[in-house]
Design a protein around this motif. Structure first.
Motif, PDB file in Angstrom:
ATOM      1  N   GLU A 206       0.825  -1.201   0.000  1.00  0.00           N
ATOM      2  CA  GLU A 206       0.000   0.000   0.000  1.00  0.00           C
ATOM      3  C   GLU A 206       0.861   1.253   0.000  1.00  0.00           C
ATOM      4  OE1 GLU A 206      -3.206   0.427  -0.326  1.00  0.00           O
ATOM      5  OE2 GLU A 206      -3.638  -1.711  -0.464  1.00  0.00           O
ATOM      6  N   ASP A 207       2.007   1.189   0.653  1.00  0.00           N
ATOM      7  CA  ASP A 207       2.894   2.343   0.762  1.00  0.00           C
ATOM      8  C   ASP A 207       3.908   2.327  -0.379  1.00  0.00           C
ATOM      9  OD1 ASP A 207       4.603   4.366   1.425  1.00  0.00           O
ATOM     10  OD2 ASP A 207       4.966   3.708   3.483  1.00  0.00           O
ATOM     11  N   PRO A 208       3.797   3.234  -1.359  1.00  0.00           N
ATOM     12  CA  PRO A 208       4.701   3.222  -2.507  1.00  0.00           C
ATOM     13  C   PRO A 208       6.128   3.634  -2.174  1.00  0.00           C
ATOM     14  CG  PRO A 208       3.270   5.136  -2.606  1.00  0.00           C
ATOM     15  CD  PRO A 208       2.784   4.301  -1.464  1.00  0.00           C
ATOM     16  N   SER A 209       6.361   4.127  -0.951  1.00  0.00           N
ATOM     17  CA  SER A 209       7.723   4.491  -0.571  1.00  0.00           C
ATOM     18  C   SER A 209       8.529   3.279  -0.127  1.00  0.00           C
ATOM     19  CB  SER A 209       7.700   5.527   0.556  1.00  0.00           C
ATOM     20  OG  SER A 209       7.228   4.961   1.763  1.00  0.00           O
ATOM     21  N   LEU A 210       7.854   2.137   0.067  1.00  0.00           N
ATOM     22  CA  LEU A 210       8.531   0.900   0.449  1.00  0.00           C
ATOM     23  C   LEU A 210       8.916   0.119  -0.802  1.00  0.00           C
ATOM     24  CD1 LEU A 210       6.227  -0.364   3.356  1.00  0.00           C
ATOM     25  CD2 LEU A 210       8.306   1.017   3.538  1.00  0.00           C
ATOM     26  N   PHE A 211       9.948  -0.679  -0.688  1.00  0.00           N
ATOM     27  CA  PHE A 211      10.273  -1.603  -1.770  1.00  0.00           C
ATOM     28  C   PHE A 211      10.666  -2.948  -1.191  1.00  0.00           C
ATOM     29  CE2 PHE A 211      14.315   0.429  -0.828  1.00  0.00           C
ATOM     30  CZ  PHE A 211      15.260  -0.585  -0.949  1.00  0.00           C
ATOM     31  N   ALA A 212      10.490  -3.986  -2.016  1.00  0.00           N
ATOM     32  CA  ALA A 212      10.704  -5.362  -1.567  1.00  0.00           C
ATOM     33  C   ALA A 212      12.019  -5.902  -2.099  1.00  0.00           C
ATOM     34  CB  ALA A 212       9.546  -6.248  -2.021  1.00  0.00           C
ATOM     35  N   GLU A 213      12.807  -6.450  -1.215  1.00  0.00           N
ATOM     36  CA  GLU A 213      14.035  -7.165  -1.588  1.00  0.00           C
ATOM     37  C   GLU A 213      13.725  -8.652  -1.453  1.00  0.00           C
ATOM     38  OE1 GLU A 213      17.810  -7.302   0.934  1.00  0.00           O
ATOM     39  OE2 GLU A 213      18.291  -5.720  -0.516  1.00  0.00           O
ATOM     40  N   ILE A 214      13.786  -9.369  -2.572  1.00  0.00           N
ATOM     41  CA  ILE A 214      13.270 -10.740  -2.617  1.00  0.00           C
ATOM     42  C   ILE A 214      14.369 -11.729  -2.971  1.00  0.00           C
ATOM     43  CG2 ILE A 214      11.533 -12.252  -3.667  1.00  0.00           C
ATOM     44  CD1 ILE A 214      10.142  -9.606  -4.611  1.00  0.00           C
ATOM     45  N   SER A 215      14.377 -12.854  -2.275  1.00  0.00           N
ATOM     46  CA  SER A 215      15.197 -13.997  -2.666  1.00  0.00           C
ATOM     47  C   SER A 215      14.328 -15.237  -2.504  1.00  0.00           C
ATOM     48  CB  SER A 215      16.462 -14.109  -1.802  1.00  0.00           C
ATOM     49  OG  SER A 215      16.122 -14.297  -0.439  1.00  0.00           O
TER      50      SER A 215
END
Length: 250
Positions: A206-215
């Motif tokens: 919901e918060d566009p200021s966050l980003f996901a680091e995925i492995s």
């Protein structure tokens, strides 16, 4: 709201890259700005590199065959919208036919065009596309906008079958997933795939200021939610964050 996607195989990774590049090319090409038409040409080179890969073409055609086989098995199901099913099968058949029957290689026009090759070879030189290095390119950027756009459409034409196939493949894949609400405790989330094989994972924040680091691998999916400070340095979120998680497998 912002969505992050993670591919579980090389085909999906390549299709996501193609989608990203086609969207960029179309955005630049629709403009009247010569600078954006410059960017469209650079994007064209990247599109050609991916769509010219024979291994990706083989994987995509194999995947379309698998999808058609799976959908054909649903023709006798009363729970399935048969009109929509037939329309999807028709789309798959057309997309596969266009990719398979393409005589012109996606990058053939670029490889055979001296003007384009001159531009491409100068891209790795800082300022290499300036008027002192490529006066012909500089002159093209000052030509009428309709002329520039027509040339861009001529160059992209051999790749349009890839654009259609890419968008169809990703649309069907995304529609196959079901979203569920999960919680990232102190900004972190982990889950075992439980032996299931997926093609794509989607994370909706919901918060566009966050980003996901995925492995991720076949044993564990790990997600960290981060936020950039004023110096654009990523920092871990130290609070519980709800988000939507979707696993897709067509």
């Amino acid at each position: 709201m912002i969505i992050y996607e993670y591919p579980f195989n090389e085909l999906v990774r390549s299709m996501l890259r193609l989608e990203y590049l086609f969207d960029r090319f179309n955005h630049f090409a629709r403009s009247d700005d010569a600078e954006l038409h410059h960017n469209a040409l650079i994007t064209l080179f990247e599109l050609a590199d991916i769509s010219a890969r024979g291994d990706i073409k083989a994987l995509l055609l194999k995947e379309f065959d698998r999808q058609k086989f799976g959908l054909n098995s649903l023709k006798s199901s009363k729970e399935v919208d048969q009109d929509k099913l037939l329309a999807t099968l028709s789309e798959l058949e057309h997309a596969a036919s266009q990719i398979n029957s393409s005589v012109i290689k996606p990058n053939a026009i670029i490889a055979d065009n001296e003007w384009l090759n001159a531009i491409r070879t100068r891209l790795h030189t800082p300022g290499g596309t300036s008027p002192i290095d490529l006066p012909g390119f500089y002159a093209w950027r000052h030509s009428p906008v309709t002329s520039r756009r027509e040339l861009l459409q001529k160059f992209i034409y051999p790749m349009l079958a890839w654009q259609e196939s890419c968008h169809l493949f990703l649309r069907l894949l995304r529609e196959s997933g079901e979203s569920r609400e999960v919680l990232a405790h102190q900004g972190s989330f982990q889950q075992a795939p439980s032996g299931k094989v997926y093609q794509l994972m989607r994370i909706t924040l919901e918060d566009p200021s966050l980003f996901a680091e995925i492995s991720a691998n076949k044993y564990l999916v790990s997600i960290r939610l981060l936020k950039c400070d004023r110096d654009l340095k990523p920092t871990l979120i130290n609070q519980d964050i709800p988000f939507k998680l979707t696993f897709c497998q067509f």
